[in-house]
Design a protein around this motif. Structure first.
Motif, PDB file in Angstrom:
ATOM      1  N   ALA A  96      41.556  62.285  39.323  1.00  0.00           N
ATOM      2  CA  ALA A  96      40.409  61.460  39.712  1.00  0.00           C
ATOM      3  C   ALA A  96      39.917  60.574  38.571  1.00  0.00           C
ATOM      4  CB  ALA A  96      39.270  62.343  40.221  1.00  0.00           C
ATOM      5  N   VAL A  97      39.870  61.107  37.369  1.00  0.00           N
ATOM      6  CA  VAL A  97      39.406  60.322  36.221  1.00  0.00           C
ATOM      7  C   VAL A  97      40.368  59.171  35.950  1.00  0.00           C
ATOM      8  CG1 VAL A  97      39.012  60.357  33.729  1.00  0.00           C
ATOM      9  CG2 VAL A  97      38.101  62.188  35.170  1.00  0.00           C
ATOM     10  N   SER A  98      41.665  59.447  35.996  1.00  0.00           N
ATOM     11  CA  SER A  98      42.654  58.390  35.753  1.00  0.00           C
ATOM     12  C   SER A  98      42.504  57.256  36.761  1.00  0.00           C
ATOM     13  CB  SER A  98      44.074  58.970  35.814  1.00  0.00           C
ATOM     14  OG  SER A  98      44.294  59.872  34.768  1.00  0.00           O
ATOM     15  N   VAL A  99      42.346  57.605  38.033  1.00  0.00           N
ATOM     16  CA  VAL A  99      42.199  56.573  39.061  1.00  0.00           C
ATOM     17  C   VAL A  99      40.891  55.807  38.875  1.00  0.00           C
ATOM     18  CG1 VAL A  99      41.997  56.113  41.532  1.00  0.00           C
ATOM     19  CG2 VAL A  99      43.619  57.834  40.714  1.00  0.00           C
ATOM     20  N   ALA A 100      39.817  56.522  38.597  1.00  0.00           N
ATOM     21  CA  ALA A 100      38.516  55.870  38.425  1.00  0.00           C
ATOM     22  C   ALA A 100      38.532  54.897  37.244  1.00  0.00           C
ATOM     23  CB  ALA A 100      37.422  56.918  38.234  1.00  0.00           C
ATOM     24  N   GLU A 101      39.157  55.303  36.150  1.00  0.00           N
ATOM     25  CA  GLU A 101      39.236  54.412  34.986  1.00  0.00           C
ATOM     26  C   GLU A 101      40.096  53.188  35.307  1.00  0.00           C
ATOM     27  OE1 GLU A 101      40.497  56.625  31.574  1.00  0.00           O
ATOM     28  OE2 GLU A 101      38.580  57.709  31.398  1.00  0.00           O
ATOM     29  N   TYR A 102      41.141  53.381  36.088  1.00  0.00           N
ATOM     30  CA  TYR A 102      41.962  52.245  36.532  1.00  0.00           C
ATOM     31  C   TYR A 102      41.112  51.264  37.341  1.00  0.00           C
ATOM     32  CZ  TYR A 102      45.492  49.709  39.309  1.00  0.00           C
ATOM     33  OH  TYR A 102      46.233  48.732  39.937  1.00  0.00           O
ATOM     34  N   VAL A 103      40.364  51.792  38.310  1.00  0.00           N
ATOM     35  CA  VAL A 103      39.568  50.924  39.189  1.00  0.00           C
ATOM     36  C   VAL A 103      38.590  50.071  38.389  1.00  0.00           C
ATOM     37  CG1 VAL A 103      37.773  50.912  40.986  1.00  0.00           C
ATOM     38  CG2 VAL A 103      39.789  52.387  41.230  1.00  0.00           C
ATOM     39  N   LEU A 104      37.812  50.696  37.523  1.00  0.00           N
ATOM     40  CA  LEU A 104      36.805  49.936  36.768  1.00  0.00           C
ATOM     41  C   LEU A 104      37.455  49.057  35.708  1.00  0.00           C
ATOM     42  CD1 LEU A 104      33.780  50.138  37.442  1.00  0.00           C
ATOM     43  CD2 LEU A 104      35.035  52.141  38.211  1.00  0.00           C
ATOM     44  N   GLY A 105      38.497  49.565  35.057  1.00  0.00           N
ATOM     45  CA  GLY A 105      39.173  48.775  34.036  1.00  0.00           C
ATOM     46  C   GLY A 105      39.834  47.545  34.611  1.00  0.00           C
ATOM     47  N   MET A 106      40.548  47.723  35.712  1.00  0.00           N
ATOM     48  CA  MET A 106      41.211  46.580  36.354  1.00  0.00           C
ATOM     49  C   MET A 106      40.193  45.587  36.909  1.00  0.00           C
ATOM     50  SD  MET A 106      44.575  46.568  36.217  1.00  0.00           S
ATOM     51  CE  MET A 106      45.382  45.921  37.666  1.00  0.00           C
ATOM     52  N   LEU A 107      39.097  46.104  37.447  1.00  0.00           N
ATOM     53  CA  LEU A 107      38.078  45.217  37.985  1.00  0.00           C
ATOM     54  C   LEU A 107      37.498  44.310  36.901  1.00  0.00           C
ATOM     55  CD1 LEU A 107      36.225  44.214  40.230  1.00  0.00           C
ATOM     56  CD2 LEU A 107      34.703  46.158  39.730  1.00  0.00           C
ATOM     57  N   ILE A 108      37.172  44.885  35.753  1.00  0.00           N
ATOM     58  CA  ILE A 108      36.632  44.085  34.651  1.00  0.00           C
ATOM     59  C   ILE A 108      37.653  43.041  34.198  1.00  0.00           C
ATOM     60  CG2 ILE A 108      35.912  44.173  32.230  1.00  0.00           C
ATOM     61  CD1 ILE A 108      34.668  46.934  32.888  1.00  0.00           C
ATOM     62  N   ALA A 109      38.900  43.478  34.005  1.00  0.00           N
ATOM     63  CA  ALA A 109      39.944  42.548  33.567  1.00  0.00           C
ATOM     64  C   ALA A 109      40.167  41.439  34.590  1.00  0.00           C
ATOM     65  CB  ALA A 109      41.239  43.314  33.321  1.00  0.00           C
ATOM     66  N   PHE A 110      40.112  41.801  35.864  1.00  0.00           N
ATOM     67  CA  PHE A 110      40.318  40.827  36.949  1.00  0.00           C
ATOM     68  C   PHE A 110      39.181  39.808  36.991  1.00  0.00           C
ATOM     69  CE2 PHE A 110      40.188  39.440  41.412  1.00  0.00           C
ATOM     70  CZ  PHE A 110      41.528  39.175  41.659  1.00  0.00           C
ATOM     71  N   GLN A 111      37.957  40.288  36.919  1.00  0.00           N
ATOM     72  CA  GLN A 111      36.799  39.396  36.996  1.00  0.00           C
ATOM     73  C   GLN A 111      36.700  38.464  35.789  1.00  0.00           C
ATOM     74  OE1 GLN A 111      36.113  39.578  40.095  1.00  0.00           O
ATOM     75  NE2 GLN A 111      34.053  40.391  40.220  1.00  0.00           N
ATOM     76  N   ARG A 112      37.259  38.880  34.657  1.00  0.00           N
ATOM     77  CA  ARG A 112      37.215  38.074  33.445  1.00  0.00           C
ATOM     78  C   ARG A 112      38.510  37.274  33.209  1.00  0.00           C
ATOM     79  NH1 ARG A 112      33.470  39.562  29.577  1.00  0.00           N
ATOM     80  NH2 ARG A 112      34.169  37.632  28.576  1.00  0.00           N
ATOM     81  N   HIS A 113      39.469  37.384  34.163  1.00  0.00           N
ATOM     82  CA  HIS A 113      40.727  36.617  34.092  1.00  0.00           C
ATOM     83  C   HIS A 113      41.534  36.952  32.843  1.00  0.00           C
ATOM     84  CE1 HIS A 113      37.818  33.505  36.070  1.00  0.00           C
ATOM     85  NE2 HIS A 113      38.187  34.425  36.949  1.00  0.00           N
ATOM     86  N   LEU A 114      41.489  38.205  32.411  1.00  0.00           N
ATOM     87  CA  LEU A 114      42.078  38.562  31.130  1.00  0.00           C
ATOM     88  C   LEU A 114      43.601  38.474  31.109  1.00  0.00           C
ATOM     89  CD1 LEU A 114      39.811  41.538  29.988  1.00  0.00           C
ATOM     90  CD2 LEU A 114      39.523  39.078  29.634  1.00  0.00           C
ATOM     91  N   LEU A 115      44.233  38.737  32.233  1.00  0.00           N
ATOM     92  CA  LEU A 115      45.697  38.627  32.277  1.00  0.00           C
ATOM     93  C   LEU A 115      46.141  37.182  32.063  1.00  0.00           C
ATOM     94  CD1 LEU A 115      48.497  39.822  32.753  1.00  0.00           C
ATOM     95  CD2 LEU A 115      48.119  39.561  35.215  1.00  0.00           C
ATOM     96  N   ALA A 116      45.527  36.259  32.797  1.00  0.00           N
ATOM     97  CA  ALA A 116      45.883  34.839  32.658  1.00  0.00           C
ATOM     98  C   ALA A 116      45.564  34.323  31.264  1.00  0.00           C
ATOM     99  CB  ALA A 116      45.148  34.016  33.713  1.00  0.00           C
TER     100      ALA A 116
END
Length: 297
Positions: A96-116
């Protein structure tokens, strides 16, 4: 004998070293060989690819226990196990912790366009993007309030997100609870799915329910790919009726090379790894190994 038909953390092998072990991480893909080796098996350990069905059980007359290295059970016919008195070990909440950290981590990276932005810098650019968004104050709709949904909600609080939760089978804090799927989706900036795949949750997000979301909303799926009608997700994204999607699971895994969702810049896709960290795999392996020891003695 204990048969292990998919990849397992070495700690499980260490814990079960006093038993006869048949371990082949690719055995799930060799159905005939799997059925043959099960003739002497008292225990079976699987992930999500081994189909534990009537055919398999017919070839495992001495089977006493099945350990699942994960929490999804759509590859296991649990009613057949119960009918034959075979115990099922499921490490609920262990990832559960691994999935939760993925969700919030990916959300922040996505909203900030960090991959691009990372790709841009690697290509020699240095354009400072000012269009990223904070998640502070955004409304997060959590669908499913088991161990993983709870872990996501708890961590979202730390980022001061506004929470809504829909789960008709769980005790949800009154301030977050919603009574219908439509209510939890209405006005949500982000939707995160944490329910099992059943006949009722199949295509939970479809043309009708996706249309309820605001056009800027982001959908995150770390549960099961079939929870989303991907043809309708593609249509909504293409028509700009949805802001984006973060998909760790897909209707077809792996997706085909021609998959149109992969061609969209506002879709991030990872290979079903949200719950796969070294920490979670150790916890899962320990739980399942200890469960088998408890049954087999």
């Amino acid at each position: 004998m204990i048969v292990i038909s998919e990849r397992v953390h070495p700690i499980a092998l260490e814990m079960l070293s006093s038993y006869e072990i048949y371990y082949d991480p690719d055995l799930y893909s060799q159905r005939g060989a799997l059925l043959r080796v099960l003739s002497r098996a008292r225990g079976l350990i699987v992930r999500n690819k081994t189909q534990v069905d009537a055919e398999l059980l017919a070839h495992a007359p001495h089977l006493k226990v099945v350990g699942r290295l994960g929490v999804g059970l759509d590859n296991i016919q649990t009613d057949l196990l119960s009918a034959q008195g075979i115990q099922l070990i499921v490490p609920r909440g262990a990832n559960a912790v691994s999935v939760a950290e993925y969700v919030l981590g990916m959300l922040i990276a996505f909203q900030r366009h960090l991959l691009a932005l990372t790709q841009q810098v690697r290509q020699g650019g240095w354009i400072r993007d000012m269009s990223g968004l904070e998640i502070d104050g955004r409304t997060l709709a959590v669908i499913g309030y088991g161990a993983t949904g709870q872990a996501v909600a708890q961590r979202a609080q730390a980022f001061h997100m506004r929470l809504r939760v829909y789960d008709p089978f769980a005790q949800v804090p009154q301030t977050w609870a919603t009574s219908t799927l439509e209510e939890v989706l209405d006005g949500a900036d982000v939707v995160s799915l944490h329910v099992p795949l059943t006949a009722k949750t199949f295509h939970l997000l479809n043309e009708k329910t996706l249309a309820i979301l605001p056009h800027h909303a982001t959908v995150i799926n770390t549960a099961r790919g079939e929870l989303i009608d991907e043809s309708q997700l593609l249509a909504a994204l293409t028509k700009k009726q949805l802001g984006g999607a973060i998909l760790d699971v897909r209707e077809v895994e792996p997706p085909k090379a021609s998959d149109e969702l992969l061609g969209l810049a506002n879709v991030w896709c990872t290979p079903h790894i949200a719950g796969l960290t070294e920490d979670s795999q150790i916890a899962i392996a320990r739980y399942v190994a200890q469960g088998l020891i408890g049954v087999l003695g």
